[in-house]
Design an enzyme around this catalytic site. Sequence first.
Site, short mmCIF file in Angstrom:
data_model
loop_
_atom_site.label_atom_id
_atom_site.label_comp_id
_atom_site.label_asym_id
_atom_site.label_seq_id
_atom_site.Cartn_x
_atom_site.Cartn_y
_atom_site.Cartn_z
N GLU A 133 -1.74 0.61 9.68
CA GLU A 133 -1.19 1.95 9.92
C GLU A 133 -1.75 2.54 11.21
OE1 GLU A 133 -0.13 4.24 6.01
OE2 GLU A 133 -2.10 3.34 5.74
N GLU A 155 -0.29 -2.45 0.18
CA GLU A 155 -0.77 -1.47 -0.80
C GLU A 155 -0.09 -1.58 -2.16
OE1 GLU A 155 -1.87 0.49 3.13
OE2 GLU A 155 -0.33 -0.87 2.37
#
Length: 736
Positions: A133, A155
């Site tokens: 990210e 995730e």
Amino acid sequence: MSQSNESRETQASHATHGTIRWERDADGVVTLTLDDPERSANTMNAAFVASLTEVADRLAAEADTVRGVIVTSAKDTFFAGGDLAELITAGPEDAARVFETGLRVKKALRRIETLGRPVVAAIGGTALGGGFEIALACHHRIVLDAPDCRVGLPEVTLGLLPGGGGVVRTVRLLGVVGALRDVLLEGRRLRPAAARELGLVHEVVTTRDELLERARAFVLAHPESAQPWDAPGYRMPGGTPADPRLAQVLPSLPATLAQRTGGAPYPAPRNILAAAVEGAQVDFETAQTIEARYFTELVTGQTAKNMIQAFFFDLRAVNSGAGRAATAPTRPAARVAVVGAGLMGAGIAHACAAAGLDVVLKDVTHEAAARGKEHSAGLLAKALASGRTTEAERDAHLARITPTAAAGDLAGCDVVIEAVFEDQALKEKVFEEIGGAVAPDALLCTNTSTLPVSRLARAADRPEDFIGLHFFWPAERMPLVEIIKGERTSPEALARAVDLARRLGKSPIVVGDARGFFTSHVIGRFLEEALAMVGEGVDPVSLERAAAAVGYPTPPLALLDRMTLGLPRRVWQEARAAAEAAGETWRPGPGAAVIDRMIDEFGRPGRGAGAGFYEYEEDRRLRLWPGLRTHFAREDAAVPFGDMGERLLFSESLAAVRLLQDGVLTSVADANVGSLLGIGFPGWTGGVLQYVNGYPGGPAGFTARADALVERYGRRFEPPALLREHAAAGRPFHDS
């Protein structure tokens, strides 16, 4: 320039902001090196969040003197992602804190992203989750093509969603469908080349020097770089949800998601889908807030805690070799004998050769052994066609496997893995025949799923070197190995077995010697409970759907068919003989009569015969056999749908607690990982013992529910004494 001014310039060019080092060169290029001094890997903990905020503030304040930014790392990995030790402790009362922290990270990354200067990620190692990210917030991403380097947003595999802008940015980069399909819902860990092909990274380089050179070159060549979604005229790939083309696709996404999860309670995929679709309809900042809300819901919920505990902490403990004595010497295997070249033996030989070990694959005839080697040839042909291997690697792999029928060819083998049919006399004969052929101190392993290892060890001259090594089919692909200690297995032999399993890339769990050990015993309870419900008259369609609804990847009747119905009957017969030999009274399970009728009365022994609980056509499963309803189902069978799924889950968890109580299991991590990787216990639970911890009310709530099941369905749901102890003390099942 005066000495004082020069000193101030030097200080301004080199500084440390907590976990981030700042260095500005003479051209105004700022290199931000991620380097947490307190950790071996960078994580998105409180210290990093503070450091990131401080750096973003400084970049904004000094933007006029900054030509561009390079983000890199001093660690072997670029960035390890969120601090899971912090996330796993967050409860509903922490929702506001989690939400605000998430927005703080997003705000800092957004300030850097919109600085008006080129920002490059120089990724010299794995960047997963929060690490990727950070990279996505950079305008240009360059990755080192190292063998172990992976990038992506995994995730979902931990019950979470990317909470640092990953959903928002991948949707704007790849479009709603592309982001969901290729990145977010699969949670894939991508090699650099695959990430470049998807458009997630821009360049792949081969050396670390080139990594920083290319990063600097991009900065100097693009003085006013910006993200695509911040450029004038930007259009989201595939359109926004208001676009008629995408609007036609969106209604099918929830149904596709339900099909993928089987209706099981996995909130992360649902939240990812919602965050992606809703965020695509609004501006960037609002989309970030939407993402933060869905992330907070997951972090503070129970499912993420279950999955983080199992798939990170427990799996890490198992893979680190926690099952071996730390003081036991390391003795790497070099030459492995695999005896039995059927599908299991051939798969084990393939896994050994893939790990660089020389393998002698023995069977009763050279032709049978050669067929086992052909199994590897077939697998490698597919890998070559898909680009996963090269001709040279294929040839080297095959050269490491030597098929034979002669026991003398096993000379010098320092490990033996017996993989013949599950028959005690046959296995004993194998070890009697090869004992004098292999190295005098060879590790002697039996691949058995049910037979007591200590009894098999009697056929070996060296019971201290004898151990169970239970692979799961297909052995070349399944990630688990169950290692069974016999009564006289030495710590050195156990250490060698654990180290071998790790060398093969498997997760090794260590259990004690008992019939069925851990995995076979526990899955046996699952199958028996399903058969019991069939015997009670439960509609078979409802039973299979109830299993899918709680997350079992293969429903019980389909699994029984695949195993063949004769297998559980043979296991029960062996257990009965053992019990009677020990002077104990044998009590058949409530499902035994169902198996007897299916085989003896209806002639339906399973998938291999083309007829079992299901009907088949050319080995393709068609539908449940209508005769199940005719001969077994009853309209007065009063078993609620929710009870069906819980009975299956409780049957396995209660069995695991009993094995922990009896010392067959000695590790909670082994129980959780073994149940998830070996026998298909639903992933959202975190494993058989984490399911007890995470049940509403914890062990006390689980115990109360078990007592209710006893009242309604029988004594087999009786909570073991160990469970009642944990319930009374309010103590979850964890390793110390």
